[in-house]
Design a protein around this motif. Structure first.
Motif, PDB file in Angstrom:
ATOM      1  N   PRO A 167      47.087  47.018  26.559  1.00  6.64           N
ATOM      2  CA  PRO A 167      46.614  45.700  26.998  1.00  6.64           C
ATOM      3  C   PRO A 167      47.484  44.646  26.340  1.00  6.64           C
ATOM      4  CG  PRO A 167      45.203  46.545  25.248  1.00  6.64           C
ATOM      5  CD  PRO A 167      46.357  47.486  25.375  1.00  6.64           C
ATOM      6  N   PHE A 168      47.765  43.564  27.030  1.00  8.61           N
ATOM      7  CA  PHE A 168      48.540  42.522  26.370  1.00  8.61           C
ATOM      8  C   PHE A 168      48.181  41.159  26.925  1.00  8.61           C
ATOM      9  CE2 PHE A 168      51.150  41.739  30.046  1.00  8.61           C
ATOM     10  CZ  PHE A 168      51.314  42.973  30.657  1.00  8.61           C
ATOM     11  N   ARG A 169      48.439  40.179  26.072  1.00  4.47           N
ATOM     12  CA  ARG A 169      48.310  38.797  26.464  1.00  4.47           C
ATOM     13  C   ARG A 169      49.680  38.213  26.144  1.00  4.47           C
ATOM     14  NH1 ARG A 169      46.763  33.952  24.241  1.00  4.47           N
ATOM     15  NH2 ARG A 169      45.689  32.690  25.805  1.00  4.47           N
ATOM     16  N   ALA A 170      50.579  38.249  27.137  1.00  5.44           N
ATOM     17  CA  ALA A 170      51.973  37.921  26.847  1.00  5.44           C
ATOM     18  C   ALA A 170      52.342  36.531  27.331  1.00  5.44           C
ATOM     19  CB  ALA A 170      52.885  38.958  27.492  1.00  5.44           C
ATOM     20  N   ILE A 171      53.101  35.842  26.501  1.00  2.00           N
ATOM     21  CA  ILE A 171      53.487  34.476  26.824  1.00  2.00           C
ATOM     22  C   ILE A 171      55.004  34.385  26.948  1.00  2.00           C
ATOM     23  CG2 ILE A 171      53.254  32.079  26.133  1.00  2.00           C
ATOM     24  CD1 ILE A 171      51.126  33.192  24.079  1.00  2.00           C
ATOM     25  N   ASP A 213      47.061  41.392  30.989  1.00  2.00           N
ATOM     26  CA  ASP A 213      46.962  42.546  31.880  1.00  2.00           C
ATOM     27  C   ASP A 213      46.881  43.803  31.037  1.00  2.00           C
ATOM     28  OD1 ASP A 213      48.488  42.917  35.167  1.00  2.00           O
ATOM     29  OD2 ASP A 213      46.865  44.058  34.205  1.00  2.00           O
ATOM     30  N   GLU A 214      46.710  44.940  31.692  1.00  2.49           N
ATOM     31  CA  GLU A 214      46.646  46.196  30.954  1.00  2.49           C
ATOM     32  C   GLU A 214      47.215  47.311  31.802  1.00  2.49           C
ATOM     33  OE1 GLU A 214      43.120  47.662  28.460  1.00  2.49           O
ATOM     34  OE2 GLU A 214      42.972  48.770  30.346  1.00  2.49           O
ATOM     35  N   GLU A 274      56.598  46.005  22.032  1.00  8.71           N
ATOM     36  CA  GLU A 274      56.398  44.551  22.175  1.00  8.71           C
ATOM     37  C   GLU A 274      57.545  43.863  22.884  1.00  8.71           C
ATOM     38  OE1 GLU A 274      55.506  42.883  18.266  1.00  8.71           O
ATOM     39  OE2 GLU A 274      53.592  42.285  19.157  1.00  8.71           O
ATOM     40  N   GLN A 275      58.781  44.220  22.509  1.00 12.48           N
ATOM     41  CA  GLN A 275      59.899  43.432  23.012  1.00 12.48           C
ATOM     42  C   GLN A 275      60.663  44.076  24.148  1.00 12.48           C
ATOM     43  OE1 GLN A 275      60.363  40.295  22.407  1.00 12.48           O
ATOM     44  NE2 GLN A 275      58.637  40.317  20.996  1.00 12.48           N
ATOM     45  N   VAL A 279      56.492  45.683  26.960  1.00  9.94           N
ATOM     46  CA  VAL A 279      55.605  44.615  27.463  1.00  9.94           C
ATOM     47  C   VAL A 279      56.343  43.660  28.406  1.00  9.94           C
ATOM     48  CG1 VAL A 279      54.311  42.544  26.790  1.00  9.94           C
ATOM     49  CG2 VAL A 279      53.866  44.708  25.638  1.00  9.94           C
ATOM     50  N   PRO A 280      57.577  43.215  28.063  1.00  4.64           N
ATOM     51  CA  PRO A 280      58.269  42.319  28.986  1.00  4.64           C
ATOM     52  C   PRO A 280      58.448  42.933  30.365  1.00  4.64           C
ATOM     53  CG  PRO A 280      59.348  42.264  26.860  1.00  4.64           C
ATOM     54  CD  PRO A 280      58.313  43.345  26.777  1.00  4.64           C
ATOM     55  N   TYR A 293      55.048  42.658  31.971  1.00 10.18           N
ATOM     56  CA  TYR A 293      54.811  41.224  32.217  1.00 10.18           C
ATOM     57  C   TYR A 293      55.516  40.816  33.503  1.00 10.18           C
ATOM     58  CZ  TYR A 293      55.098  36.144  31.513  1.00 10.18           C
ATOM     59  OH  TYR A 293      55.030  34.778  31.665  1.00 10.18           O
ATOM     60  N   PRO A 321      45.952  42.040  22.670  1.00  5.09           N
ATOM     61  CA  PRO A 321      46.883  41.618  21.626  1.00  5.09           C
ATOM     62  C   PRO A 321      47.901  40.641  22.204  1.00  5.09           C
ATOM     63  CG  PRO A 321      46.660  44.009  21.700  1.00  5.09           C
ATOM     64  CD  PRO A 321      45.962  43.479  22.893  1.00  5.09           C
ATOM     65  N   VAL A 326      51.396  38.831  22.614  1.00  5.31           N
ATOM     66  CA  VAL A 326      52.811  39.140  22.445  1.00  5.31           C
ATOM     67  C   VAL A 326      53.619  37.946  22.916  1.00  5.31           C
ATOM     68  CG1 VAL A 326      54.713  40.577  23.250  1.00  5.31           C
ATOM     69  CG2 VAL A 326      52.495  41.618  22.805  1.00  5.31           C
ATOM     70  N   ILE A 342      57.073  36.821  24.191  1.00  2.69           N
ATOM     71  CA  ILE A 342      58.281  37.460  24.706  1.00  2.69           C
ATOM     72  C   ILE A 342      59.505  36.612  24.376  1.00  2.69           C
ATOM     73  CG2 ILE A 342      59.463  38.205  26.803  1.00  2.69           C
ATOM     74  CD1 ILE A 342      56.801  38.895  27.991  1.00  2.69           C
TER      75      ILE A 342
END
Lengths: 247, 390
Positions: A40-44, A52-53, A115-116, A119-120, A123, B376, B378, B380
């Motif tokens: 799951p992530f809350r990416a900015i 999303d997850e 994370e880097q 997730v991107p 995203y 969580p 993140v 970017i």
């Protein structure tokens, strides 16, 4: 099989990963270490937040952390034709092979990878679903995109010339005295060799090979003829091995 | 037939749609503070109107709580206001009143560095707050006595006449003459009537809201309370806007609002209220009296909102056809079982964007209800150069 030393490192990295993403488990399957679970992530990015997850599977290479892991999505949301590593294992294509390998080298841990780099990717898929376009700009996928990237890097517009340069990286046999593939009639070391040298990194050779293969695939599809000297020796060797094995 | 759970889900969804088409609280409050500042300007020491007790108050959908987002000018709401001055018809003409108010409004615009100068419309002055709202300010004077006499002379009577006003109209034959005969209106009265149609539910909703905010009921501003009647009017207006987009004979809002007000029977849930109201108002022959269409202003029986229906048969016909569609819509909606089906069905009718946002709000709400999910965070940085579409 991971060496004892690498196993210890992997364990440490796994703990660090699950501190932030608790829904992962580590398993050993057919002599291979696999990490699977919910991401799951809350990416900015650029002030645009997406929550999303996805459910994923990370395969740890035998020489971790020297090589970058591969990742696949098991929640079934990413279509089969969305950015996959076709030649290898249909894992998710997180970017140009050399580029992502290089990035992983900067901080070779599971958490950084997820994370880097992972997730991107997700995203961008979620973003694509929401807005119908990709968030980080646009390059064609696969070989075409790789070519465009290097054309811009070397300042050359000829696909075949780029192939010649990439072959050198893929085979890791830089020789400064040969003629530069760009057709300038100058020696490589006095021409694009300088830029080429910047890219050389033994540890990234495998990734360079993957990039080269994607470029070839693209060029074959566009019916372009590749000069014999630009065909990778490494690939030739592999093909010979397979043929001999078959005998 | 719907079970309770499905009905609750549908009600929730429709409610979320109205929240998307309504004016957000923040914009409402901003509009309020803007017109109050205009009022303060008119009452200031240097104002030529300060001795006439200038009073600015909202009218129309802004007052009734039935505002809907305009279809085309993204985000620009129409705010209707009355500027009431205590002057007598013996001392001023319609044009005189219009002009005097105009002078002060122009000075206001100038003093506040507004880009647009107030526009002189048929009955009102329009102040344009670029990208925010259009404020239509209607100059008016109190007129209850004349109004009452007028009604009595026609053997009509009405409630809520204390608040009747006389207004100006450029096309009126007496526009430039000192005369008793001015056009009239009663926006406060109409709002009181409308509120009366939903009195019990309004009070109950306000109480529930007060409890949830841990406040006294009087502390809850009225504009924060929405009843199924108001929401029905909003949904009907929005449906109408999309249905008649690019087409002629669009039914006017006051007709929809009046008919809904009459038909509302204190239903407590939105879906039932919608079904009942639409059922009730769809037989236009019930509006005929002596062969003529009549939808009278409940606070001014001399005013027939449907007078144009008697001049052009296309208008009542379009109204009827539209309502047939609305009835069918809600009947078919009963057959849809999942949120996704409902969403896809309503998208073309209320607008894809609006419905999508409402849908995702519902899902977010549901997700929060089931398990407070931990996502969580993140950030970017320098993502890999993008692969485009295959």
């Amino acid at each position: 099989m991971l060496s004892e030393k690498n196993k210890i490192v992997l364990d440490q990295h796994f703990v660090e990963l699950t501190n932030k993403f608790p829904d992962f488990i580590k398993k050993e399957c057919d002599n291979q270490v696999v990490i699977r679970g919910k991401l799951p992530f809350r990416a900015i990015y650029n002030n645009e937040t997406i929550e999303d997850e996805y459910e994923i599977k990370i395969i740890i290479p035998d020489d971790y952390p020297e090589s970058i892991p591969t990742v696949n999505e098991i929640s079934g949301r990413i279509p089969d034709d969305f950015h996959r590593n076709k030649f290898i294992d249909d894992s998710l294509c997180l970017g140009a092979p050399r580029a992502i390998a290089k990035k992983f080298k900067k901080s070779p841990t599971l958490l950084y990878f997820v994370e880097q780099q992972v997730v991107p990717f997700f995203y961008s898929y979620s973003y694509f679903q929401k807005y119908g376009k990709m968030p980080y700009g646009d390059l064609p996928h696969g070989g075409e995109g790789i070519l465009e990237y290097y054309k811009s890097y070397f300042g050359i517009s000829d696909d075949i010339a780029i192939t010649g340069l990439l072959r050198i990286l893929a085979d890791n046999d830089y020789r400064g005295h040969i003629l530069c593939p760009c057709g300038s009639q100058n020696k490589l070391r006095k021409c694009h060799g300088k830029l080429l040298i910047e890219l050389i990194d033994i540890s990234l050779t495998k990734a360079c090979l993957y990039e080269y293969m994607q470029v070839l695939d693209y060029l074959f599809k566009s019916k372009k003829k590749i000069p014999k000297e630009y065909l990778s020796k490494t690939i030739e060797k592999e093909i010979k091995k397979i043929k001999n094995g078959k005998k | 037939m719907y079970n309770e759970k499905q009905k609750a889900q549908l009600n929730d969804f429709l409610k979320k749609i109205t929240e998307e088409i309504d004016i957000p609280d923040s914009k409402y409050e901003e509009a309020t503070s803007r017109y109050q500042s205009v009022g303060e300007w008119l009452a200031r020491k240097e104002s030529k109107l300060k001795d006439f007790s200038p009073d600015i108050y909202p009218q129309g959908s802004f007052r009734l709580g039935t505002v809907v987002k305009p279809l085309n000018r993204e985000g620009e709401y129409d705010i209707d206001l009355v500027c009431e001055l205590d002057i007598s018809k013996e001392n001023i003409t319609q044009s005189g009143l219009k002009e005097q108010v105009g002078i002060e409004l122009k000075a206001y615009a100038k003093a506040n560095n507004m880009n647009a100068i107030p526009e002189n419309k048929k009955r009102c002055w329009t102040l344009d707050y670029a990208n925010e709202f259009h404020m239509d300010i209607l100059p008016a004077i109190p007129d209850s006595i004349f109004f009452k006499l007028l009604l009595e002379s026609q053997s009509l009577s009405a409630d809520w006449t204390e608040t009747a006003i006389a207004i100006t109209d450029k096309t009126h034959h007496n526009y430039d003459r000192l005369d008793n005969d001015w056009p009239s209106s009663n926006p406060k009265g109409f709002a009181e009537w409308f509120k009366d149609q939903m009195k019990a539910i309004f009070k109950q909703r306000r109480m529930v809201l007060a409890e949830s905010l841990k406040a006294e009921i009087e502390e809850v501003p009225e504009y924060k309370v929405k009843t199924p009647l108001q929401r029905t009017v909003q949904l009907l207006k929005r449906h109408r806007d999309i249905y008649f987009d690019g087409k002629e004979y669009k039914p006017i809002s006051i007709i929809i609002t009046t008919l809904a007000g009459h038909a509302y029977n204190s239903e407590d849930d939105l879906y039932t209220a919608l079904i009942n109201i639409v059922e009730n108002i769809s037989n236009i022959n019930s509006f005929k009296k002596n062969g003529k269409y009549e939808i009278l202003n409940p606070t001014n029986p001399a005013e027939n909102f449907a007078d144009k229906w008697n001049e052009d048969e296309n208008l009542p016909r379009a109204f009827q056809e539209w309502l047939v569609q609305v009835k069918k819509l809600f009947r078919d909606l009963e057959q849809k079982n999942t949120l996704l089906e409902i969403q896809n069905y309503l998208k073309p009718v209320f607008g894809a964007n609006i419905v999508a946002i409402a849908g995702s709000n519902i899902q977010a709400q549901a997700a929060n209800r089931i398990t407070p999910k931990k996502y969580p965070t993140v950030e970017i940085k320098n993502p890999e150069k993008p692969w485009g579409n295959l």
